[in-house]
Design a protein around this motif. Structure first.
Motif, short mmCIF file in Angstrom:
data_model
loop_
_atom_site.label_atom_id
_atom_site.label_comp_id
_atom_site.label_asym_id
_atom_site.label_seq_id
_atom_site.Cartn_x
_atom_site.Cartn_y
_atom_site.Cartn_z
N ARG A 30 21.82 -22.92 -13.45
CA ARG A 30 21.08 -21.56 -13.54
C ARG A 30 21.77 -20.78 -14.77
O ARG A 30 21.24 -20.29 -15.64
N LEU A 31 23.33 -21.06 -14.68
CA LEU A 31 24.02 -20.30 -15.62
C LEU A 31 23.84 -20.85 -16.81
O LEU A 31 23.91 -20.19 -18.03
N HIS A 33 21.12 -22.49 -18.04
CA HIS A 33 19.86 -22.06 -18.47
C HIS A 33 20.17 -20.63 -19.04
O HIS A 33 19.46 -20.61 -20.22
N ARG A 34 20.86 -19.81 -18.43
CA ARG A 34 20.83 -18.42 -19.26
C ARG A 34 21.68 -18.63 -20.35
O ARG A 34 21.16 -17.70 -21.20
N ALA A 37 19.39 -19.66 -22.83
CA ALA A 37 18.63 -18.36 -23.12
C ALA A 37 19.04 -17.33 -23.95
O ALA A 37 18.50 -16.68 -24.94
N LEU A 38 20.34 -17.07 -23.78
CA LEU A 38 20.95 -16.13 -24.54
C LEU A 38 21.22 -16.39 -25.94
O LEU A 38 21.36 -15.78 -26.89
N ARG A 40 20.57 -17.42 -28.76
CA ARG A 40 19.01 -17.42 -29.82
C ARG A 40 19.04 -18.63 -30.64
O ARG A 40 17.91 -19.20 -30.78
N TYR A 45 26.95 -21.92 -28.78
CA TYR A 45 27.85 -20.94 -28.33
C TYR A 45 27.39 -19.59 -28.39
O TYR A 45 26.08 -19.44 -28.96
N LEU A 51 25.36 -11.44 -27.03
CA LEU A 51 25.44 -10.66 -25.91
C LEU A 51 24.86 -9.24 -26.14
O LEU A 51 24.36 -8.46 -25.24
N ILE A 54 21.19 -8.18 -25.14
CA ILE A 54 20.92 -7.81 -23.69
C ILE A 54 20.65 -6.46 -23.93
O ILE A 54 21.73 -5.59 -23.62
N ASP B 507 23.36 -7.72 -15.40
CA ASP B 507 22.69 -8.01 -16.64
C ASP B 507 22.85 -9.05 -17.53
O ASP B 507 21.86 -9.70 -18.22
N CYS B 509 23.87 -11.92 -16.63
CA CYS B 509 23.40 -12.95 -15.53
C CYS B 509 21.67 -13.09 -15.70
O CYS B 509 21.26 -14.25 -15.63
N TRP B 512 17.22 -14.52 -11.92
CA TRP B 512 17.25 -15.83 -11.57
C TRP B 512 15.91 -15.91 -10.81
O TRP B 512 15.80 -15.21 -10.02
N TYR B 515 12.52 -20.91 -12.04
CA TYR B 515 12.20 -21.08 -13.82
C TYR B 515 10.93 -21.86 -14.34
O TYR B 515 10.55 -21.46 -15.17
N SER B 679 13.47 -14.20 -22.95
CA SER B 679 14.68 -14.72 -22.03
C SER B 679 15.10 -13.46 -21.20
O SER B 679 15.69 -13.88 -20.05
N ASP B 680 14.77 -12.20 -21.42
CA ASP B 680 15.23 -11.11 -20.48
C ASP B 680 14.05 -10.90 -19.48
O ASP B 680 12.89 -11.45 -19.96
N SER B 690 15.81 -2.75 -25.33
CA SER B 690 16.75 -3.68 -26.03
C SER B 690 16.41 -3.91 -27.65
O SER B 690 17.31 -3.93 -28.25
#
Lengths: 196, 798
Positions: A30-31, A33-34, A37-38, A40, A45, A51, A54, B507, B509, B512, B515, B679-680, B690
């Motif tokens: 899951r991490l 995946h996150r 997602a972050l 872009r 990296y 960040l 967010i 936030d 993280c 979840w 998915y 993604s958020d 945002s």
């Protein structure tokens, strides 16, 4: 974009990360995946910009510092292991961790001491191992509304440092910091349930 | 103080009501005696003038019958509103008891007055009025304000609990009561099985949302919230479906006629009614979303479209004997996401407020009807029935909660604790729904209707008052807060820091969920649905201008209070006062503690906050604004001093990649941010500005560039199309600069940099279409926009 499901094979060094951080396989997926997602632009990296996107962090008084904590030592990028390493501090402490404490192994990242150390670093920006009065004042400024005058803030900062400072050097070292929070349930405060 | 005001208000209204009633009696007497005038126009003046030459023309006439119904209804609603005002004035009351208590009391009061003055023919609720006019707004409001993301994440559990819970409760209570009725001693032998089942179904219609406000401050976790919400939402629909089905069964006169085939048909019907209703709702939702795509020139009808289509879905479903409630719920849920992006800001606010208002009015009226029928002669008290009903309600709810959750916990990643289950059990408060269904039982089929009504009323009163008032303390007790010993200031500060930290990392993280399904839906949504349903070229909502507007106002305030001077962010070691250790007295410590507790920023609540009777006052926005402005200024200050961030990044870092943002195709920049937003969690977290922050970060990062890069940006500025909001941005940018000017003296080139970057940053921002969704966190946004428009004449000088 392709399929969004992460497989363990996609995560590099999954095993070593798991050993270091103690996350379960599912959480690690899951991490990851996150992380993707972050990230872009699929750089592999995360940069500060990612960040900062967010939104909720923008209205967090400590948002900037939290973001900064992901980039230790002035680096501009954080890769997945680094990302996970920070988040590992917030893994809930389970009883098995403390029981199977192997004295030779390094302390797990989510131990009380490491959690406190992470929080300590939020205060101690210049990394000199002490929270000076000035640093305390800065944190106070971040966390308090605009109605409080500068003088009141300085008083509060004085008092805070004074309460915790034992060796009289006008700053709070990590040991003193830990001592001042000995009654607090840090493990519970700094644990996020979903990061099992 | 407020209670006194409340108390004085109601006597005034009682007085008003009494006067009205007296007049009505007087006029009804008058009308009875002057019967011949009844055939003419209601106004007695005409009657007097036309065919009765003997009567004098009266100077003052009273015709109450003409206006009786609207007049009394209005009076009731006003009375309830005044009571609510009084209720909220006394700050601690809303935390003590749910607002339903208040409404019931008002209803009982009105009922008492009507009964006491022996008023003839008060407006009475009948089946068509309830089902056609009173029920839809309540259900619509529930569906519209439901947060979609958590709902769909937990949809399995919610469906399992709501559907099966309602069924178990209904059948359980019905069957148990039937067995009680068999006992000869209670004199209930004539109540047959079907009637008992019907009663069971209507008494199991719970309204748990009413108590949500009571334990809001105990941080209930998101899943629990969604279970309660979801149950409330689906419960009405299911009980009404059951109710109608059982009424249909009852209409088949002979009990023996019912064969197993009928029962199977009934079950199949249940499923079809439910699913069919949902389907209708979804279709209507999409249609209305599609239509709002074209309403940009006539935004005044946007609320109308929303309401009419929802109502139409309800009616259309009811035509086919499908579940209108589920239809309108599904319509609201489907429609919300797209409509919110399409409609103008003022329409959006209007829709929200109007929905709350309508549902509030409906519920008030139902409670008043309930009060009216409480104080009256049409009761039949049967000790056994009432007591056993009450007992069985609690018993069966407990059974269903613990059994169903035990099973569903096996499949959940985060099981519900016993504490959560207790809260769910205890929140089974009945509300207006049960009463209405009981009241509308056809007397022909239910000779003992009065008994049912009495029992229902008892259950409602009991649950609302007793459970409603005690659930707050119960929740707080279950929360097991630590003993309230005084923490040192250190601890307070550090605790708050850790709370903020935890919220921030949460936030990072993100949310979840499952998915795959969510992503598939998002892709489908993004690729097809949004293209069809969302407007192209959204009106440039000038999110950045709004942001600047907020900033300007705040900047002005901050300057005036002397906070935002440049010395506030002093260079390290400069402001260090060297002083001896000050021993602070206990009073100082106390005052420090007070300052901290009252002024520290609140931690951002991740759990939802839903109040059935009110819209969130959005107090966290002021805090958010302050934080944002402070960050903006920190960035700018550090820019000015040459290092980019207080923690020492090397100055002049050229992040070349950021250059591409304003130059590249603004459309793609918008779409990038749009894609990024997915993604958020997008739809259901109104507190995350945002895009505002992206503007900030872009401005911040752009400011890192050297002065010579300003020139290319100027060309962009010239080449920009002139559209309305662009003008707005210009203007507010100017005002903003004016504000900034008074704050800090800057070298001139950098000034231009701020100017250009702000605009170009703003431009690329403006194209981002999702700003509508993310930016609704100021109530005065509408004002902001109007304010901007009014400044456009000033623009010409630029």
């Amino acid at each position: 974009m392709g399929s969004r499901s992460s497989h363990a094979a996609v995560i590099p060094d999954a095993d070593s990360i798991r050993r270091e951080t103690g996350f379960s396989q599912a959480s690690l997926l899951r991490l990851h995946h996150r992380f993707r997602a972050l990230d872009r632009n699929k750089k592999g990296y995360l940069s500060r910009m990612d960040l900062q996107q967010i939104g909720a962090l923008a209205v967090n008084p400590l948002g900037d510092r939290i973001i900064e904590s992901f980039f230790p030592d002035g680096s501009q990028q954080v890769d997945f292991p680094g990302f996970v390493r920070v988040l590992a501090h917030f893994r809930p402490v389970e009883d098995e961790d403390t029981e199977t404490q192997d004295p030779k192994k390094p302390e797990p990242l989510n131990s009380r001491r490491n959690k406190l150390h992470y929080a300590f670093q939020l205060y101690d920006l210049d990394r000199d191992g002490k929270i000076s009065r000035h640093e305390m004042l800065q944190v106070l400024r971040l966390m308090v509304g605009v109605q409080v005058t500068e003088e009141q803030l300085e008083n509060i900062a004085d008092r805070t440092v004074q309460e915790a400072d034992e060796d009289g050097d006008g700053a709070v070292s990590f040991v003193e910091f830990t001592k001042s929070l000995e009654k607090m349930d840090v493990e519970q405060k700094m644990s996020i349930r979903i990061l099992k | 103080m407020a209670l006194q005001m409340f108390v004085t208000l109601s006597p005034w209204n009682c007085l008003l009501l009494l006067v009205a009633l007296e007049c009505s009696e007087a006029s009804s007497d008058l009308n009875e005696s002057a019967n011949s005038t009844a055939q003419y126009a209601p106004n007695a003046w005409f009657a007097a003038a036309s065919s009765e030459p003997d009567e004098r023309i009266s100077v003052f006439e009273l015709d109450y019958d003409y206006v009786q119904i609207p007049y009394e209804v209005t009076l009731w609603i006003l009375l309830a509103s005044l009571a609510k005002i009084g209720f909220h004035l006394y700050r601690r009351l809303p935390g003590l008891m749910p607002e339903s208590c208040l409404l019931i009391l008002v209803g009982a009061l009105v009922g008492g007055i009507i009964f006491g003055t022996d008023h003839k023919s008060p407006p009475v609720m009948d089946s068509s009025i309830y089902f056609l006019y009173l029920l839809p707004p309540i259900v619509l409001e529930g569906g519209y304000f439901m947060p979609t993301r958590p709902f769909f994440e937990n949809i399995g559990s919610i469906l399992w609990w709501a559907v099966l819970g309602a069924l178990i409760n209904a059948l359980g209570i019905g069957l148990s009561l039937y067995f009680i009725c068999q006992v000869k001693a209670f004199g209930l032998g004539d109540v047959n099985l079907l009637q008992n089942l019907l009663f069971g179904s209507l008494i199991s219609a719970v309204d748990p949302v009413a108590v949500l406000a009571v334990f809001e401050e105990a941080r209930v976790n998101e899943q629990l919230y969604m279970m309660i919400f979801g149950e409330a939402l689906l419960n009405d629909g299911i009980t009404v479906v059951l109710y109608n089905m059982l009424i249909a069964f009852t209409k088949m006169h002979k009990f023996e006629d019912i064969e197993p085939v009928d029962i199977l048909a009934g079950c199949a019907r249940f499923v079809i009614v439910g699913l069919g209703g949902v389907l209708f709702g979804v279709v209507f939702g999409f249609i209305s979303a599609f239509i709002t795509r074209f309403t940009q020139n006539i935004s005044a009808i946007e609320p109308l479209i929303v309401f009419m289509f929802s109502y139409l879905s309800y009616l259309a479903a009811e035509t086919l004997y499908l579940s209108g409630i589920l239809a309108i719920t599904a319509c609201a849920v489907t429609m919300k996401k797209y409509v919110e992006e399409n409609v103008s800001q003022t329409s959006y606010t209007t829709i929200k407020y109007f929905m709350k208002m309508l549902s509030s009015v409906s519920e008030t009226l139902i409670f008043i009807f309930m009060g009216v029928s409480t104080v009256g002669k049409n009761h039949e008290w049967n000790w056994a029935f009432v007591c056993f009903t009450l007992a069985f309600c609690q018993i069966w709810r407990a059974i269903s909660v613990f059994a169903l959750f035990y099973i569903s916990n096996q499949f959940r990643t985060f099981p519900f604790s016993i504490k959560d289950q207790c809260i769910i059990f205890y929140s089974g408060v009945r509300g207006a729904g049960s009463f209405s269904l009981a009241f509308l039982l056809p007397l022909s089929l239910f000779p003992r209707k009065k008994m049912f009504v009495t029992a229902t009323l008892v259950v409602i009163y009991f649950t609302v008052f007793i459970q409603g008032i005690t659930i707050g303390p119960l929740v707080r007790y279950l929360d097991v807060k630590k003993t309230n010993k005084k923490e040192s200031i250190n601890e307070e500060l550090h605790i708050r820091l850790m709370d903020h930290l935890k919220a921030g990392i949460e936030d990072v993280c993100g949310h979840w969920s499952h998915y795959q399904v969510r992503d598939k839906f998002k892709k489908f949504d993004h690729r097809y649905l949004r293209k069809i349903l969302i407007r192209k070229n959204l009106p440039k909502s000038s999110i950045v201008s709004l942001y600047k507007k907020l900033e300007m106002k705040q900047a002005i305030e901050m300057v005036e209070t002397g906070i935002l001077s440049s010395t506030a962010f002093s260079i390290p070691h400069q402001a260090q006062r060297i002083q001896g250790i000050k021993r602070l007295s206990p009073e100082d410590v106390e005052s420090i503690r007070d300052i901290l507790t009252s002024n520290m920023y609140q931690v951002r609540q991740r759990t939802l906050s839903y109040n059935k009777y009110n819209l969130k006052p959005q107090t966290s926005e002021k805090q958010a604004k302050e934080i944002l402005i402070r960050r903006q200024n920190t960035l700018r200050e550090s820019m000015r001093k040459g290092h980019s961030l207080p923690w020492g990044k090397p100055a002049g870092t050229k992040n070349v990649r950021y250059l591409s943002f304003p130059y590249g195709n603004p459309q793609s920049a918008g779409r990038d941010t749009k894609a990024a937003e997915f993604s958020d969690d997008d739809s259901s977290d109104p507190g995350s500005p945002s895009i505002m922050f992206s503007a900030l970060s872009r401005i911040g990062s752009l400011q890192k560039q050297e002065a010579q890069e300003i020139i290319p940006m100027k060309s962009l500025h010239r080449g920009r199309k002139a559209f309305n909001s662009g003008y707005q941005r210009n203007t507010s940018q100017e005002e903003y600069l004016g504000g900034v000017r008074s704050v800090a003296l800057r070298p001139k080139p950098l000034f231009h940099a701020v100017d250009e970057e702000g605009e170009s940053g703003g431009e690329s921002e403006g194209k981002a279409s999702l700003v509508e969704v993310q930016s609704r966190w100021t109530a005065d946004r509408g004002h902001g926009r109007d304010h901007n428009r009014s400044h456009s004449p000033l623009l010409q000088k630029k």
